[in-house]
Design a protein around this motif. Sequence first.
Motif, PDB file in Angstrom:
ATOM      1  N   HIS A  98       0.896  -1.238   0.179  1.00  0.00           N
ATOM      2  CA  HIS A  98      -0.001   0.106   0.028  1.00  0.00           C
ATOM      3  C   HIS A  98       1.026   1.191  -0.080  1.00  0.00           C
ATOM      4  O   HIS A  98       0.196   2.579   0.140  1.00  0.00           O
ATOM      5  CB  HIS A  98      -1.052   0.157   1.303  1.00  0.00           C
ATOM      6  N   HIS A  99       2.290   1.112  -0.156  1.00  0.00           N
ATOM      7  CA  HIS A  99       2.933   2.229  -0.106  1.00  0.00           C
ATOM      8  C   HIS A  99       2.851   3.079   1.127  1.00  0.00           C
ATOM      9  O   HIS A  99       2.712   4.376   1.204  1.00  0.00           O
ATOM     10  CB  HIS A  99       2.797   3.147  -1.229  1.00  0.00           C
ATOM     11  N   LEU A 101       4.780   3.837   3.543  1.00  0.00           N
ATOM     12  CA  LEU A 101       6.020   4.387   4.219  1.00  0.00           C
ATOM     13  C   LEU A 101       6.668   4.938   3.135  1.00  0.00           C
ATOM     14  O   LEU A 101       6.731   4.592   1.948  1.00  0.00           O
ATOM     15  CB  LEU A 101       6.975   3.305   4.869  1.00  0.00           C
ATOM     16  N   ARG A 130      -7.976   5.492  12.092  1.00  0.00           N
ATOM     17  CA  ARG A 130      -6.984   6.847  12.211  1.00  0.00           C
ATOM     18  C   ARG A 130      -7.046   7.097  13.492  1.00  0.00           C
ATOM     19  O   ARG A 130      -5.806   7.809  14.139  1.00  0.00           O
ATOM     20  CB  ARG A 130      -7.856   7.981  11.446  1.00  0.00           C
ATOM     21  N   CYS A 140       5.342  12.190   6.180  1.00  0.00           N
ATOM     22  CA  CYS A 140       5.552  11.866   4.795  1.00  0.00           C
ATOM     23  C   CYS A 140       4.208  11.419   4.004  1.00  0.00           C
ATOM     24  O   CYS A 140       3.824  11.958   2.902  1.00  0.00           O
ATOM     25  CB  CYS A 140       6.465  10.858   4.444  1.00  0.00           C
ATOM     26  N   THR A 141       3.376  10.347   4.688  1.00  0.00           N
ATOM     27  CA  THR A 141       2.525   9.983   3.945  1.00  0.00           C
ATOM     28  C   THR A 141       1.266  10.393   3.789  1.00  0.00           C
ATOM     29  O   THR A 141       0.363  10.146   3.026  1.00  0.00           O
ATOM     30  CB  THR A 141       2.023   8.371   4.568  1.00  0.00           C
ATOM     31  N   GLY A 142       0.952  11.431   4.768  1.00  0.00           N
ATOM     32  CA  GLY A 142      -0.487  12.105   4.857  1.00  0.00           C
ATOM     33  C   GLY A 142      -1.499  10.643   5.601  1.00  0.00           C
ATOM     34  O   GLY A 142      -2.724  10.969   5.651  1.00  0.00           O
ATOM     35  N   TYR A 143      -0.806   9.661   5.972  1.00  0.00           N
ATOM     36  CA  TYR A 143      -1.549   8.539   6.612  1.00  0.00           C
ATOM     37  C   TYR A 143      -2.583   7.680   5.835  1.00  0.00           C
ATOM     38  O   TYR A 143      -2.834   6.542   6.255  1.00  0.00           O
ATOM     39  CB  TYR A 143      -2.338   9.179   7.840  1.00  0.00           C
ATOM     40  N   GLU A 144      -2.858   8.227   4.698  1.00  0.00           N
ATOM     41  CA  GLU A 144      -3.791   7.534   3.856  1.00  0.00           C
ATOM     42  C   GLU A 144      -3.757   6.048   3.666  1.00  0.00           C
ATOM     43  O   GLU A 144      -4.359   5.200   3.704  1.00  0.00           O
ATOM     44  CB  GLU A 144      -4.309   8.183   2.822  1.00  0.00           C
ATOM     45  N   HIS A 145      -2.351   5.958   2.965  1.00  0.00           N
ATOM     46  CA  HIS A 145      -1.735   4.689   2.742  1.00  0.00           C
ATOM     47  C   HIS A 145      -1.469   3.771   3.928  1.00  0.00           C
ATOM     48  O   HIS A 145      -1.488   2.356   3.809  1.00  0.00           O
ATOM     49  CB  HIS A 145      -0.568   4.863   1.716  1.00  0.00           C
TER      50      HIS A 145
END
Lengths: 168, 795
Positions: A98-99, A101, A130, A140-145
């Motif tokens: 899911h990318h 990181l 969440r 980095c990710t904005g948490y979504e992945h």
Amino acid sequence: MSGGMHDIRVTVNGRAVAHRVEDRLLLSDFLRGVLGLTGTHVGCEHGVCGACTVLLDDVSARSCLTLAVQADGAEVRTVEGLGTAEALAPLQEAFRAHHALQCGFCTPGMLMTCIDMLATRRLATDEEIRDALGGNLCRCTGYEHIVAAVRSMVAARDAAGETAGERP
Amino acid sequence: MAAAAPDPLLRPGLIGARLPRVEDARLLTGRGTYADDVRPRDAAHVAIRRSDHPHARIVSIDTAAAAAAPGVIGVYVGEDLAAQVRPLRATSRMAGYHATEMWPLARGVVRYVGEPVVAVLAEDRYAAEDALELIDIAYEPLPAAMHAPEAAAADAPRLHDALPGNVLAARRFGRGDIDAAFAGAHAVVEASFRLHRKAPLAIEPRCAVAEWDHGRRALDLHVATNIPGVVRDALADCLDMPGNRLRVIAADVGGSFGGKGSVYQEELLVAALSRLLRRPVKWTSDRLEDLASTSQAFDERIEASLALDADGTIRGLRAEVLSDVGAYSIYPWTAALEPVQVVSFLPGPYRVPAYAAGVRAVATPKAPTGPYRGVGRPAAAFAMERLIDMAAARVGLDPAEMRRRNLVRAEEFPYRTGSGLIWDRSGFMETLEAALRDGGYAALRARQAEARAAGRWFGIGLASYVELTGIGSRISAAPGMPINTGMETASLRIDVTGAITAAFGIASHGQGLETTLAQVIAEELGARIDTIEVLQGDTALVASSTGSYASRSAVIAGGAATLAAREVRAKLKRAASLLMEADEADLEVADGTVRVAGTDRVMTFRDIARAIYADMGRIPHDRREDLISTQTYDPYLGTAASATHLAAVEVDPGTYAVRVLAYHVAEDCGRIINPLIVDGQVQGAVAQGIGAALLEEVTYDAAGQIVTASLADYLAPTAPCVPPIGITHLELDLPDNVGGFRGMGEGGTIGAPAAIANALSDALSPLGIAVDELPATPERLFRLVRAAQRKDDGA
């Protein structure tokens, strides 16, 4: 200003270790500096960012807010105790697929937090996921992945009929 | 106009493939090598006593007790190192610019709380930190103007004695008859905008480990940086060493966002101390140090006005920008980096026939500012997009229609802006329409009508912007600075085992460049991706490099990789043609093999490499070519990357907390190398933009103390703060560079503050409130609402 020395015995990733440590030595510094397990990262040293999260007797703990002597007699699990580069653990594989990181610095702490939450929370909705991730900063990710990776693990867990034991 | 590009998800080939990253296996198993993971056995550890005064003369420093403390190896003050190093000095050819000097440790005067003053070296970090407390420094406080408006005044106390004042740089831009544009306007909208200071806040704190090799008189510096090449070249100057005795390594880097994109005093310090002591020297910052001493950003005050025709057409734009740049002009970018970009990007993606703007970069006793994701453009987009929404309200247009009427249209490209930038064709209008469609604009407006009817504060905000990415040598990030940011080198080789190594000067710090550059090479070379090793983050790899910043790596390093792969592919074909006695035109290169088309005659890269390197006599000696290519690529100009963001927010009337309910980004980043990575970049950058809009603020109090020095005080977005982010990728006309790529690492941070400020202003418009100061914290919103209610009561 050095204080007293203490002998501690800790099981780290299944391996029993014994060391004489200063009483003020942080668990994070013990893991990284004494044992050379540099997979546990230190991001803030005041317990906010969660990068240093490890499992202490299966419960997630901030190793920067834990003294090494407090781990005496305990089982510590770090990222090095999960899968290997050739055979990732399912959670690690989900992060990869899911990318979840980018720079990878918060990732070890995220993984250890996720192990705890998958074991102890129902995580029925993305909002719950969440919320459970709320103690770990990722810049980095904005948490979504990360949410997507955890959701896939929840689906697999629930399909396997495993239930999360709610921790009081 | 080129034909529409195929759907990136369906397109065959490696460029455009949604591949998981090659970096991940090591990072997921704790096997990365971040700077602090480098642990030389006999390292001396540095702890730094930092200034606790914003501006003071150092009267005396007593280090005797610290030097005698257990485990202490040595204690150093600025004067001790003055003979060992030259200071960092960011020069510029820009008229009216004043450089400042940064020494590894302050000499004579301190100019911000957190400035390094004394270094303690000890056998471990605990001992070094213990000894810090034993240092006694006597300061004589000096007067200081804490904030830009006071500091810019002619009679303000000067932070740098040697300079004529506190204004380090000033510049004006303009074109057209601005007075006529305003004089003939149907309407003018104007406002003062304030974007408060931010911290880039990488989760990995800064760290540097220097290893002096006395036998070779050479130095390795492992450092958490995204500009190892710039650090190497600065060290060569400051330590007076040749580049071949200096190697700067940034193996894995735990994020930067710009904060690790300048050269720091501590990097110079550990390098100088390691050479002096002839042993490894290590410094790892804690979060307090990181917040107090890593470059900060976005501290802008913008006064701007927009002149309009009755139909909403923009006639002209005026702006005055006051930029609070902190105590020193940062190396190598200079203090002009952020301020000048605010003004040069302010007109945005719009047709602005007349433009007049000025900017002043003002030194204040705060940590120096430097690059932060978006550089200048988040502030520019915030001001311009607010003006666009204000204009829409004034002339009675929907904000979307206001943009439609003023965005540069397809037939107008290339378009030269009032500040002199040139936009190549990019999807300005297309991203707007896609954001409206895919973000559900009409449905959100319906939802807003219901919410408003129920008395709720629900708002929708748009932000369209354009940035310049993959910038070649024609344009300097900061005018006249001493480095070339416009080129990149790729050095590609196939070795005797058939394995492929590609070395670059860039420095990935989370972008996944080991994956995306391998994708580019695999496709261009005809290789299997798992046979390619991408090396980066190490100055020993190529002759000249800078690093990764400014949304440049995919464009410039991807371009260099493409050129190098094409040359090696040609060499493979020439060799295979000799070896298989076939015409080059009949050869197909794919999957790590060269095949004579339509036959079963095939050689693997390994067969060919062995024939060239190891099997004597198989290729005539005068036709033998190594399977190596080193190519440098300079796109000369840059390419526009554009996007439109759509945000919906609701303000809680009890707590004044803001919830971002929906978020959509439609963006044109050219040819997509890896959609999975592009999604991650957009989501992460938007989250940072949400932080900039709602949470993040570095605060200095009136006494010059930084009061947001922990993560309990400096609030970064956590998972519950960030909504799911919808993304529409548009691959329109490809830019005129080698790979057809546009840079896209920063855009999210540019659009989000503007979109959220517009959404909040829309939400609170029934109260007559405009949100022109960010972050819009609950306290600020509370005060705005209270003030509006009082005004109502008074009326």
